[in-house]
Write an enzyme that holds these catalytic residues in place. Structure first.
Site, PDB file in Angstrom:
ATOM      1  N   ASP A 141     -10.882   3.366   4.935  1.00 22.23           N
ATOM      2  CA  ASP A 141     -10.954   1.868   4.453  1.00 22.23           C
ATOM      3  C   ASP A 141     -11.638   1.241   4.686  1.00 22.23           C
ATOM      4  OD1 ASP A 141      -9.966  -0.577   3.793  1.00 22.23           O
ATOM      5  OD2 ASP A 141      -8.675  -1.049   5.897  1.00 22.23           O
ATOM      6  N   GLN A 143      -4.337  -1.971   9.812  1.00 18.49           N
ATOM      7  CA  GLN A 143      -4.083  -2.593   9.267  1.00 18.49           C
ATOM      8  C   GLN A 143      -4.529  -3.894   9.908  1.00 18.49           C
ATOM      9  OE1 GLN A 143      -2.317  -3.564   6.240  1.00 18.49           O
ATOM     10  NE2 GLN A 143      -3.679  -5.883   6.609  1.00 18.49           N
ATOM     11  N   LYS A 195       0.177  -1.132   0.209  1.00 13.99           N
ATOM     12  CA  LYS A 195      -0.145   0.326   0.197  1.00 13.99           C
ATOM     13  C   LYS A 195       0.725   1.373  -0.149  1.00 13.99           C
ATOM     14  CE  LYS A 195      -3.603  -2.349   1.983  1.00 13.99           C
ATOM     15  NZ  LYS A 195      -4.368  -2.849   3.225  1.00 13.99           N
TER      16      LYS A 195
END
Ligand code: NAP
Length: 313
Positions: free
Chosen positions: A152, A129, A85
């Site tokens: 996200d 994450q 990413k």
């Protein structure tokens, strides 16, 4: 097997009889070889557009759009995903700020970091994450992300926005799946969509996005009775399970669209690809289908967040 002579709509085909009349073939008679959905090409288009918007933002705001990443613990796959990413941020013209906490970090420590990033005006989007180590309460951490920086799509507010069809950030993989359908001209309206899997990051939200686009949605999960029967009724099948080739090719209705989000060791998806491709109209490969669009949506949503925060559009 009669020769296929004409396509009539998505699920019907016709053959010319000896009498010279056209008759529709039954589903069982049709043998279709699917077109393959090119997720890499769709992702490249999203990324090119994102790069242009990022450059425009930088010109107006005097800095690049910025994604902050938070990585907790030693999970090697998570390290790889975060590296991918941040590398992608660089190639598209976004800044990334990486934050790492140890395997023994507490919920309070992670929440404190995320809350600080939420207040930081130089940070546009926050990616935490997951999975995180067991002692960390993921939900509490996610809820520390300001919804306007939740690129996200993991907060309750983003989830509600998807459910209500309101403005907000989509979970990235479901968002990527909708891009794939749009890129290949698949209109979910009125279609019977079956989503296999109901996780909060993937199965549930993709069903909500399909419902918002007027599909008739059925969720399947580990307790579903007669999974083959339900899948065989679907015009659009989305799999989000993580069980190699759970979905057999002969369950797929002829002419269906198959989106396989599963990723299992050995580059295998949730769908028995070769057999399913004989029946489907469109199918995603694994890898190269859903996966590439996930990061592309994350970066696009980071630029969206930057533009909104600075009233640049
Ligand atoms: P998850 O949280 O483990 O959820 C799996 C879902 O599958 C659950 O809802 C579970 O049902 C259901 N399930 C398990 N066994 C089943 C069975 N035999 N029949 C029907 N349903 C069954 O997984 P996830 O995080 O959603 O991820 C799913 C897959 O997508 C994984 O392979 C993951 O690697 C992949 N993934 C890909 C991307 C990408 O960017 N391409 C992103 C995220 C995830 P219950 O709810 O009843 O337990």
């Amino acid at each position: 097997m009669p020769t296929r002579l004409a396509q009539v709509g998505h699920h019907q085909e016709a053959k010319r009889e000896a009498s010279n009349a056209w008759v529709l073939l039954s589903t069982e008679e049709i043998s279709v070889s699917a077109d393959v959905i090119d997720g890499i090409a769709v992702a490249s288009r999203i990324l090119s557009d994102t790069a242009v918007r990022a450059a425009q933002f930088a010109e107006i705001a005097g800095r690049k759009p910025c994604l902050a990443t938070v990585l907790v613990g030693d999970d090697p796959a998570s390290h790889t995903y975060v590296r991918m990413k941040t590398n992608r941020c660089r190639t598209v013209g976004l800044e990334s700020k990486s934050h790492r906490l140890s395997q023994t970090a507490t919920t309070t420590e992670v929440v404190t970091l995320v809350a600080r990033l939420a207040r930081d005006i130089t940070v546009d989007g926050i990616l935490v994450q997951h999975p995180m180590p067991n002692q960390v309460d993921e939900r509490q951490v996610f809820e520390a992300i300001t919804p306007t920086k939740d690129v996200d799509g993991v907060t309750g507010a983003s989830f509600a926005a998807m459910a209500l069809g309101d403005k907000g950030f989509a979970s990235c993989t479901p968002g990527g799946i909708m891009h794939l359908l749009d890129a290949y001209g698949v209109d979910p309206s009125g279609q019977r969509a079956v989503v296999v899997g109901r996780s909060p990051i993937l199965g549930k939200p993709v069903g909500m996005l399909l419902l918002a686009r007027d599909a008739t949605v059925t969720y399947c999960h580990s307790k579903t009775a007669d999974l083959p029967g339900v899948v065989s009724e679907a015009d659009i099948v989305v799999t989000a399970v993580g069980r190699p080739e759970l979905i057999k090719g002969n369950w797929i209705k002829a002419g269906a669209v198959v989106i396989d989000a599963g990723y299992n060791p050995g580059n295998v998806g949730d769908v028995e690809y070769s057999a399913a491709a004989q029946r489907a109209r469109l199918i995603t490969p694994v890898p190269g289908g859903v996966g590439p669009t996930t990061i592309a949506v994350l970066l696009a949503q980071t630029v969206d967040a930057a533009e909104s925060a600075h009233s640049v559009a």
